[in-house]
Motif scaffolding. Structure first.
Motif, PDB file in Angstrom:
ATOM      1  N   SER A  21      23.266  54.406 103.572  1.00 38.65           N
ATOM      2  CA  SER A  21      24.407  53.586 103.918  1.00 38.65           C
ATOM      3  C   SER A  21      24.373  53.392 105.437  1.00 38.65           C
ATOM      4  N   GLN A  22      25.301  52.650 105.973  1.00 41.83           N
ATOM      5  CA  GLN A  22      25.328  52.449 107.423  1.00 41.83           C
ATOM      6  C   GLN A  22      25.618  53.744 108.168  1.00 41.83           C
ATOM      7  N   GLY A  23      26.462  54.587 107.616  1.00 38.16           N
ATOM      8  CA  GLY A  23      26.889  55.786 108.316  1.00 38.16           C
ATOM      9  C   GLY A  23      26.069  57.029 108.024  1.00 38.16           C
ATOM     10  N   PHE A  24      25.346  57.062 106.923  1.00 32.31           N
ATOM     11  CA  PHE A  24      24.619  58.277 106.547  1.00 32.31           C
ATOM     12  C   PHE A  24      23.509  57.973 105.565  1.00 32.31           C
ATOM     13  N   SER A  25      22.696  58.970 105.329  1.00 34.28           N
ATOM     14  CA  SER A  25      21.688  58.881 104.281  1.00 34.28           C
ATOM     15  C   SER A  25      21.638  60.224 103.564  1.00 34.28           C
ATOM     16  N   ALA A  26      21.283  60.185 102.299  1.00 40.80           N
ATOM     17  CA  ALA A  26      21.167  61.400 101.492  1.00 40.80           C
ATOM     18  C   ALA A  26      19.824  61.376 100.784  1.00 40.80           C
ATOM     19  N   GLU A  27      19.223  62.551 100.674  1.00 41.78           N
ATOM     20  CA  GLU A  27      17.921  62.651 100.021  1.00 41.78           C
ATOM     21  C   GLU A  27      17.919  63.881  99.121  1.00 41.78           C
ATOM     22  N   LEU A  28      17.460  63.694  97.910  1.00 40.13           N
ATOM     23  CA  LEU A  28      17.343  64.780  96.947  1.00 40.13           C
ATOM     24  C   LEU A  28      15.877  64.874  96.538  1.00 40.13           C
ATOM     25  N   VAL A  29      15.285  66.040  96.709  1.00 43.53           N
ATOM     26  CA  VAL A  29      13.894  66.274  96.331  1.00 43.53           C
ATOM     27  C   VAL A  29      13.894  67.281  95.193  1.00 43.53           C
ATOM     28  N   MET A  30      13.344  66.862  94.048  1.00 43.73           N
ATOM     29  CA  MET A  30      13.333  67.723  92.864  1.00 43.73           C
ATOM     30  C   MET A  30      11.904  67.984  92.420  1.00 43.73           C
ATOM     31  N   ALA A  31      11.626  69.217  92.077  1.00 41.86           N
ATOM     32  CA  ALA A  31      10.310  69.578  91.551  1.00 41.86           C
ATOM     33  C   ALA A  31      10.166  69.050  90.133  1.00 41.86           C
ATOM     34  N   THR A  32       8.933  68.727  89.741  1.00 40.53           N
ATOM     35  CA  THR A  32       8.649  68.288  88.379  1.00 40.53           C
ATOM     36  C   THR A  32       7.549  69.152  87.790  1.00 40.53           C
ATOM     37  N   LEU A  33       7.442  69.092  86.509  1.00 39.16           N
ATOM     38  CA  LEU A  33       6.412  69.827  85.783  1.00 39.16           C
ATOM     39  C   LEU A  33       5.717  68.856  84.855  1.00 39.16           C
ATOM     40  N   ASP A  34       4.416  68.891  84.838  1.00 43.58           N
ATOM     41  CA  ASP A  34       3.651  68.030  83.934  1.00 43.58           C
ATOM     42  C   ASP A  34       3.885  68.494  82.498  1.00 43.58           C
ATOM     43  N   HIS A  35       4.240  67.575  81.620  1.00 49.03           N
ATOM     44  CA  HIS A  35       4.555  67.906  80.234  1.00 49.03           C
ATOM     45  C   HIS A  35       3.377  68.562  79.520  1.00 49.03           C
TER      46      HIS A  35
END
Length: 68
Positions: free
Chosen positions: A43-57
């Protein structure tokens, strides 16, 4: 592909409720199982970032056959 939905759902709710007049757009980056999923909202005032681990099925297939 396996990852937790709890954190992803919380990020989507945050984006939906952070602006009064509209939802924040998100960008989702993903390459393949075993690499992280990155969810970004800006957004103009901020940014958010989410990093999630994954697992190969494919890796879960070995675990399922061991428990039987």
């Amino acid at each position: 592909l396996v990852f937790t939905l709890k954190e992803f759902k919380a990020m989507l709710q945050f984006c939906a409720q952070s602006n009064l007049d509209q939802e924040l757009p998100i960008m989702l980056r993903f390459y393949w199982g075993g690499k992280p999923i990155v969810v970004e909202a800006k957004s103009q005032g901020f940014s958010a970032e989410l990093v999630m681990a994954t697992l190969d099925h494919k890796l879960l297939g070995n675990m399922n056959s061991m428990t039987k």
